[in-house]
Write a protein that holds these residues in place. Structure first.
Motif, PDB file in Angstrom:
ATOM      1  N   ILE A 301      12.944  76.147  34.548  1.00 54.49           N
ATOM      2  CA  ILE A 301      11.719  76.401  35.328  1.00 54.49           C
ATOM      3  C   ILE A 301      10.692  77.149  34.495  1.00 54.49           C
ATOM      4  CG2 ILE A 301      10.808  77.643  37.317  1.00 54.49           C
ATOM      5  CD1 ILE A 301      13.404  77.001  38.776  1.00 54.49           C
ATOM      6  N   LYS A 302      11.173  78.145  33.677  1.00 53.91           N
ATOM      7  CA  LYS A 302      10.232  78.883  32.827  1.00 53.91           C
ATOM      8  C   LYS A 302       9.581  77.960  31.803  1.00 53.91           C
ATOM      9  CE  LYS A 302      12.386  83.471  33.130  1.00 53.91           C
ATOM     10  NZ  LYS A 302      13.069  84.541  32.366  1.00 53.91           N
ATOM     11  N   ARG A 303      10.400  77.115  31.192  1.00 55.40           N
ATOM     12  CA  ARG A 303       9.821  76.194  30.224  1.00 55.40           C
ATOM     13  C   ARG A 303       8.876  75.199  30.888  1.00 55.40           C
ATOM     14  NH1 ARG A 303      15.060  76.695  27.776  1.00 55.40           N
ATOM     15  NH2 ARG A 303      15.856  74.994  29.089  1.00 55.40           N
ATOM     16  N   GLY A 304       9.261  74.751  32.095  1.00 55.78           N
ATOM     17  CA  GLY A 304       8.366  73.852  32.811  1.00 55.78           C
ATOM     18  C   GLY A 304       7.042  74.514  33.173  1.00 55.78           C
ATOM     19  N   LEU A 305       7.136  75.772  33.637  1.00 54.70           N
ATOM     20  CA  LEU A 305       5.900  76.501  33.948  1.00 54.70           C
ATOM     21  C   LEU A 305       5.065  76.739  32.696  1.00 54.70           C
ATOM     22  CD1 LEU A 305       7.204  79.126  36.545  1.00 54.70           C
ATOM     23  CD2 LEU A 305       5.800  77.109  36.998  1.00 54.70           C
ATOM     24  N   ARG A 306       5.762  77.078  31.592  1.00 56.99           N
ATOM     25  CA  ARG A 306       5.038  77.295  30.348  1.00 56.99           C
ATOM     26  C   ARG A 306       4.337  76.008  29.903  1.00 56.99           C
ATOM     27  NH1 ARG A 306       9.027  78.380  27.414  1.00 56.99           N
ATOM     28  NH2 ARG A 306       9.153  80.596  27.945  1.00 56.99           N
ATOM     29  N   GLY A 307       5.075  74.899  30.012  1.00 57.10           N
ATOM     30  CA  GLY A 307       4.450  73.623  29.649  1.00 57.10           C
ATOM     31  C   GLY A 307       3.299  73.263  30.568  1.00 57.10           C
ATOM     32  N   ALA A 308       3.477  73.560  31.879  1.00 59.01           N
ATOM     33  CA  ALA A 308       2.395  73.257  32.819  1.00 59.01           C
ATOM     34  C   ALA A 308       1.160  74.111  32.548  1.00 59.01           C
ATOM     35  CB  ALA A 308       2.876  73.464  34.254  1.00 59.01           C
ATOM     36  N   VAL A 309       1.420  75.422  32.259  1.00 61.38           N
ATOM     37  CA  VAL A 309       0.287  76.305  31.948  1.00 61.38           C
ATOM     38  C   VAL A 309      -0.401  75.848  30.672  1.00 61.38           C
ATOM     39  CG1 VAL A 309      -0.332  78.652  31.288  1.00 61.38           C
ATOM     40  CG2 VAL A 309       1.244  78.274  33.185  1.00 61.38           C
ATOM     41  N   LEU A 310       0.403  75.461  29.662  1.00 59.16           N
ATOM     42  CA  LEU A 310      -0.183  74.982  28.415  1.00 59.16           C
ATOM     43  C   LEU A 310      -0.978  73.695  28.650  1.00 59.16           C
ATOM     44  CD1 LEU A 310      -0.491  75.236  25.364  1.00 59.16           C
ATOM     45  CD2 LEU A 310       1.670  74.004  25.103  1.00 59.16           C
TER      46      LEU A 310
END
Length: 612
Positions: A301-310
């Motif tokens: 989820i953190k990586r997904g959120l990071r990717g979404a924010v990026l």
């Protein structure tokens, strides 16, 4: 999800696994030789007792598969799903260009029937109720537009493609055994839409990767025994992963997030209730595995959120760049609008007119006027100007409006002929003679020099020219003056009227002073006794007021001319009554002298009345 992991544990204990991958491919349509239909290529790899077997199969493309088709990462986002005209074979009717809904996913361009699209949802998230009716592979294709900047290709100019902007996808194989696919023609609704699609298609034509489908959660539950060990390895022990391994890892990340959403994304979720339920259905030994699973979900989820924010940040940067570009374009557009406003203001002062003459305009001219017709524009203009100058000189030699009317009519005909030549060169404006610019100053100079005859001739010449120009402007034709020229003509006419009043006033004042001087001189002569000794002719008989009186009549001052004429003739009659005494030796002489005197008086009276 707990049952899923129990199944995973059982599968791992039995040393057995299964992995399913799907990608988009195509086959030729049996009903149409220039169309391809999409298919799904399924590859299932099974591992049992250390042996891996791969089973490949094909299945039809379904409407639900559109939401699972993945796009390439190396290219910009595809254009929004929209409608275009697609070239299709109409059999005996020839080529047709029906409207289809088109979209780009990965390395393929799909097009659907417009009836199979949800009208309420547009853009990148269009819902399709049926599979596509055709697909165009984008690998090894060249995207071309009609040559010469035309909107459509010459062969399609008679079809419905003429309503938009056409482009074509041409297959360009590298060689070998690969056959060339038929060309696919599409028609965009606008030029901007075509340019956007050309850019997206050219980017995807350079990529040779397969277009994969997002994994199905229910079908990929058995795949975790192969992917989890790879994901949980220490980072330093991992080798450089290939593109396929990256795609598999991303699919696993997506699967983890979907599982977490399914378990914890319910509306009435309570952590205490969930924890009690977990220990009711599981033993204490399963808690460690569940903790590892939750930590994995949290990392995903953190990586997904990071990717979404990026990704959102990249969108923001692109939007900022677009806004900057838009600001520059708006500034450029503003400057262009200001320039166009200036051009419009300048064009308002320019009047493009054309002079149309009747076929019998030159009938008043003699048969020699055929020589006036020009062999070219320059010679004809000079000949007509010379003839117009001759007509103006003849006009100035006349002494009345009645005599000048035919000449002015002839001059107007000649000037109309000149305007035909000049309008072709001056964009149709009525030609204004250059001598009119200084006519007011010349008339004023003639008045100061007391050259009233020249001033009157020049006044009437300018007056007639102005009337001709203004009458030509007022006619319901295309011959019009510009606003500035029309204002100048009106001002010039007012100036001429003022000069006419000034000249009339000077003529009337000159006649009044001369009559008064003759009257005083006659009184002095009659009072002088020596005047009887010498013969004398009265200056009242010189008739030197004929020219001023005629000029006053031409200028329209008939009342003033009549008053001055009556005053001079009254002096003349008065002089005839004050003749010297008659002397003679016989009565016959006296009778003769009296008869001659009476005849002279009445003749003078008759001439005065007739002249008045």
């Amino acid at each position: 999800l707990i049952l899923f992991f129990i199944t995973m544990a059982q599968t791992t204990a039995n040393n057995r696994g299964e992995l399913t991958t799907e990608k988009v491919t195509f086959i030729a349509d049996t009903n149409s030789a220039d169309r391809f239909l999409p298919r799904i290529a399924v590859a299932k790899s099974k591992t049992e007792n250390g042996r891996t077997t791969i089973e490949k199969s094909f299945r039809p493309f379904e409407a639900a598969d559109m939401t699972r088709v993945l796009d390439f990462k190396e290219v910009p986002d595809p254009p929004e799903d929209t409608t275009m005209r697609v070239c299709e074979s109409g059999g005996s009717e020839g080529l047709k260009f029906p409207v289809r809904n088109v979209c780009v996913r990965g390395g393929y361009l799909f097009y659907f029937d417009v009836e199979d699209v949800d009208d309420q949802v547009r853009g990148h998230y269009v819902s399709y109720h049926a599979p596509p009716i055709g697909v165009v592979p984008l690998d090894k294709v060249d995207v071309a537009t009609p040559p010469g900047g035309r909107r459509v290709f010459r062969d399609h100019a008679h079809t419905d493609a003429k309503h938009g902007y056409e482009f074509v996808l041409i297959h360009a194989p590298d060689g070998g055994s690969e056959t060339t696919r038929p060309a696919a023609f599409f028609v965009a609704e606008s030029l901007a839409q075509r340019e956007k699609w050309l850019k997206a298609l050219r980017c995807r034509a350079e990529i040779t990767k397969d277009t994969k489908l997002r994994p199905n959660i229910t079908a990929q539950s058995r795949h975790l025994d192969n992917t989890l060990p790879k994901l949980f390895r220490p980072k330093r022990a991992q080798k450089r992963r290939t593109a396929e391994e990256d795609d598999e890892a991303e699919d696993a990340e997506t699967l983890f997030i979907e599982q977490a959403k399914k378990e914890f994304g319910v509306i009435d979720f309570h952590d205490d209730k969930w924890l009690n339920n977990f220990f009711v259905n599981n033993s204490d030994f399963d808690a460690g595995n569940k903790i590892d699973q939750l930590e994995q979900w949290q990392s995903s989820i953190k990586r997904g959120l990071r990717g979404a924010v990026l990704e959102q940040y990249e969108y923001f940067v692109e939007a900022s760049g677009e806004m900057t570009t838009m600001g520059k374009e708006v500034s450029a557009l503003k400057s262009m609008v200001e320039t166009q406003n200036e051009l419009i203001k300048e064009m308002k002062d320019i009047d493009f007119t054309a002079t149309f003459t009747d076929g019998d305009e030159m009938d008043l001219l003699d048969s020699d006027d055929e020589e006036i017709e020009p062999t070219n524009k320059g010679d004809g203009g000079r000949r007509r100007r010379r003839q117009l100058q001759q007509v103006d000189e003849d006009d100035s030699s006349l002494s009345s409006d009645e005599e000048a009317a035919p000449v002015r009519k002839l001059k107007q005909k000649l000037r109309s002929g000149m305007s035909v030549d000049s309008t072709n060169q001056d964009h149709g404006n009525i030609e204004i003679p250059s001598w009119l610019d200084d006519v007011s100053e010349e008339i004023s100079a003639f008045i100061k020099e007391c050259r009233y005859t020249d001033a009157t001739d020049l006044f009437f010449r300018a007056k007639n020219e102005l009337n001709d120009i203004l009458s030509l402007h007022d006619r319901p034709t295309e011959n019009k003056l510009t606003k500035k020229q029309h204002a100048n003509m009106l001002n010039m006419r007012n100036t001429l009227d003022t000069l006419s009043e000034r000249m009339s006033g000077r003529l009337v004042e000159g006649l009044r002073r001369k009559n008064e001087a003759f009257k005083q001189a006659g009184k002095r002569d009659r009072s002088d006794p020596l005047s009887l000794m010498a013969p004398m002719v009265s200056p009242c008989c010189l008739n030197d007021d004929q020219i001023p009186l005629h000029l006053l009549v031409k200028l329209g001052k008939t009342q003033e001319a009549a008053t001055a004429y009556a005053a001079r003739r009254s002096l003349l009659l008065l002089e005839s009554l004050h003749e010297r005494p008659i002397s003679g030796s016989g009565n016959v002489d006296l009778v003769i002298y009296a008869a001659q005197l009476s005849q002279s008086f009445f003749s003078c009276l008759a001439i005065a009345v007739e002249g008045f």
